[in-house]
Design a protein around this motif. Structure first.
Motif, short mmCIF file in Angstrom:
data_model
loop_
_atom_site.label_atom_id
_atom_site.label_comp_id
_atom_site.label_asym_id
_atom_site.label_seq_id
_atom_site.Cartn_x
_atom_site.Cartn_y
_atom_site.Cartn_z
N PRO A 122 1.21 -0.56 0.17
CA PRO A 122 -0.10 -0.35 0.07
C PRO A 122 0.67 1.41 0.09
O PRO A 122 1.73 1.25 1.09
CB PRO A 122 -1.26 -0.41 1.07
CG PRO A 122 -0.75 -2.06 1.29
CD PRO A 122 0.33 -2.15 0.95
N MET A 123 0.60 1.98 -0.52
CA MET A 123 1.05 2.99 -1.31
C MET A 123 0.56 4.54 -0.19
O MET A 123 -0.35 4.63 -0.14
CB MET A 123 1.63 3.58 -2.27
CG MET A 123 0.59 3.79 -3.09
SD MET A 123 0.61 4.40 -5.15
CE MET A 123 1.32 2.42 -5.63
N ARG A 124 1.22 5.73 -0.07
CA ARG A 124 0.94 6.70 0.54
C ARG A 124 -0.67 7.49 -0.93
O ARG A 124 -0.52 7.40 -2.35
CB ARG A 124 1.71 7.68 0.30
CG ARG A 124 2.32 7.82 1.62
CD ARG A 124 3.44 9.08 1.77
NE ARG A 124 4.52 9.14 0.12
CZ ARG A 124 5.49 9.73 -0.02
NH1 ARG A 124 5.26 11.00 1.06
NH2 ARG A 124 5.70 10.14 -1.30
N PRO A 125 -1.29 7.30 0.15
CA PRO A 125 -2.72 8.22 -0.90
C PRO A 125 -2.73 9.27 -1.83
O PRO A 125 -3.14 9.35 -2.80
CB PRO A 125 -3.74 8.28 0.37
CG PRO A 125 -3.46 7.68 1.71
CD PRO A 125 -2.20 7.88 1.26
N ALA A 126 -1.90 10.14 -1.18
CA ALA A 126 -1.08 11.19 -1.90
C ALA A 126 -0.71 10.54 -2.84
O ALA A 126 -1.08 11.45 -4.68
CB ALA A 126 -0.33 12.17 -1.53
N LEU A 127 -0.19 10.10 -2.76
CA LEU A 127 1.07 9.50 -3.92
C LEU A 127 0.22 8.51 -5.60
O LEU A 127 0.04 8.39 -6.41
CB LEU A 127 2.40 9.02 -3.96
CG LEU A 127 3.05 8.37 -5.04
CD1 LEU A 127 3.69 9.12 -5.63
CD2 LEU A 127 4.14 6.95 -4.10
N LYS A 128 -0.70 7.77 -4.76
CA LYS A 128 -2.00 6.97 -5.34
C LYS A 128 -2.19 7.81 -6.36
O LYS A 128 -2.38 7.79 -7.63
CB LYS A 128 -2.75 6.37 -4.79
CG LYS A 128 -3.75 4.73 -5.52
CD LYS A 128 -4.34 4.61 -3.94
CE LYS A 128 -5.21 3.66 -4.80
NZ LYS A 128 -6.24 2.97 -3.94
N PHE A 129 -2.95 8.93 -5.98
CA PHE A 129 -4.59 10.08 -6.23
C PHE A 129 -3.12 10.71 -7.68
O PHE A 129 -4.11 11.10 -8.74
CB PHE A 129 -4.85 11.10 -4.79
CG PHE A 129 -5.33 11.90 -6.13
CD1 PHE A 129 -6.87 11.00 -6.47
CD2 PHE A 129 -4.82 13.79 -5.94
CE1 PHE A 129 -7.76 12.43 -7.00
CE2 PHE A 129 -5.56 13.94 -6.80
CZ PHE A 129 -7.26 13.79 -7.05
N PHE A 133 -4.32 11.05 -11.35
CA PHE A 133 -4.51 12.35 -11.86
C PHE A 133 -3.22 12.15 -13.19
O PHE A 133 -3.96 12.89 -14.72
CB PHE A 133 -4.27 13.59 -10.70
CG PHE A 133 -3.88 14.74 -11.30
CD1 PHE A 133 -5.47 15.27 -11.58
CD2 PHE A 133 -2.68 15.20 -12.05
CE1 PHE A 133 -5.26 17.05 -12.39
CE2 PHE A 133 -3.03 16.68 -12.37
CZ PHE A 133 -4.50 17.20 -12.72
N LEU A 134 -2.60 12.54 -12.92
CA LEU A 134 -1.81 12.21 -14.20
C LEU A 134 -2.29 11.34 -14.92
O LEU A 134 -1.89 11.72 -16.07
CB LEU A 134 -0.23 11.66 -14.14
CG LEU A 134 0.96 12.60 -12.82
CD1 LEU A 134 1.70 11.56 -13.21
CD2 LEU A 134 1.47 14.19 -13.57
#
Length: 362
Positions: A122-129, A133-134
């Protein structure tokens, strides 16, 4: 049987077969490598369940698309005699979709890889988002896949990004119970396929039927008790593809007898998944819990706490989605009274669902 009937049937069964075979293979690989979802915490299963189902679903959708592009580019200049006219007549049209189809495939594969990375660790939510987004930005800006392209460019880009990210995460949230996201995705894709076919489109309906078939081939492995999960690698791809297909679908074409109400069809079809997303975000916000934290506050979990079994809760959500989705087929050609009636029915269904799953007093 006409071409319009043969192509969707072929797309469905091809994707279903690829998905079923692929899911069985991925499951064996996942169990052998220990790529599994372990029980514990907010999870309801008692034994490790294989992950990676999203790989099979994604490939079952994309491989036929990429194969069709390769065949079309090979034979468009001079179709061989053995190629049926019902196929060769569409080669130029397929070639014209090269750029868009390749972009969609690249975006879906990247989203699947992002999901696999999150499933594995599991990665950090901000990194996943940021990754989501990209990928959405690439489709919207790079491939020019935009909602309401008649609006100012900036507003159209914003709405398109918001729609893609909303559906991507709605299905990510919805994938919380055996068979739930796959079944809802099948219903939505079938409705969008029918709507696009009614508008005279060919590319979008076939892509939608590929998704329906891929999910149909996967669902027997995923229905309770699940033997393999979609994981983020599958749920996010389903949401992304549905968002893309709705953007590509013609919901309001006056020359086809369609009216502007058709543009509301995606919201009507996705009413139940969006209700789940909005309600669980609200509950987490009210309790001061980060909205990206996994828990058992989803609509499906709330139904179980009301006394339903897992299959019953899943079937209720499938049926609720069907009830809102089927009238959406009428929206493109609806009159004012009928359109408002469909919208009112959708609101009443969501309200009824909210009432039935809310705690009562004794």
């Amino acid at each position: 049987m006409t071409t319009k009937a043969i192509f969707p049937i072929a797309a469905f069964f091809t994707a279903a077969l690829l998905s079923a075979v692929g899911t069985a293979a991925v499951r064996r690989w996942s169990l052998a490598r220990g790529f599994v979802d372990l029980p514990g915490g907010h999870k309801a299963h008692d034994n490790p369940v294989a992950l990676g189902g999203g790989i099979a679903v994604t490939l079952a959708v994309l491989l036929p698309i990429l194969l069709a592009i390769a065949v079309a580019n090979t034979f468009a200049a001079g179709p061989p005699d053995w190629l049926p006219y019902s196929v060769s007549v569409h080669l130029d049209g397929i070639v014209s979709r090269n750029y868009v189809a390749t972009g969609i495939a690249l975006a879906a594969i990247t989203m699947c890889i992002l999901g696999l990375a999150d499933d594995a660790r599991p990665m950090r939510p901000a990194l996943k988002f940021l990754g989501q987004f990209l990928i959405a930005l690439f489709l919207v800006v790079g491939c020019n896949l935009r909602l309401m392209s008649h609006l100012p460019y900036g507003l159209s880009v914003f709405l398109s990004l918001a729609w893609m990210l909303t559906l991507t995460n709605s299905f990510n949230f919805l994938d919380n119970m055996d068979g739930l996201a796959a079944g809802v995705g099948m219903i939505a894709a079938a409705v969008f396929a029918t709507t696009a076919a009614g508008a005279g489109q060919l590319f979008v309906p076939l892509c939608c039927w590929l998704l329906v078939g891929a999910l149909a081939g996967f669902l027997p492995f995923n229905f309770h008790p699940a033997r393999i999960y979609l994981g983020d690698a599958g749920s996010m791809v389903i949401g992304l593809l549905l968002a893309v297909f709705t953007i590509l679908t013609t919901f309001a074409a006056p020359e086809q007898g369609q009216r502007p109400f058709g543009m509301l069809a995606p919201l009507v079809v996705m009413a139940v998944p969006l209700y789940d997303t909005i309600s669980v975000i609200y509950l987490r916000w009210r309790l001061g819990v980060p909205i990206w934290t996994g828990d058992r506050r989803h609509f499906s979990h709330r139904l179980i706490r009301r006394g339903m079994s897992i299959p019953q809760a899943v079937l209720v959500i499938w049926l609720a989605t069907l009830v809102t989705s089927l009238p959406a087929l009428l929206l493109p050609g609806a009159s004012w009274p009928l359109a408002w009636g469909i919208i009112l029915q959708t609101l009443l269904v969501v309200s009824l669902v909210a009432l039935l799953e809310s705690p009562g007093k004794t």
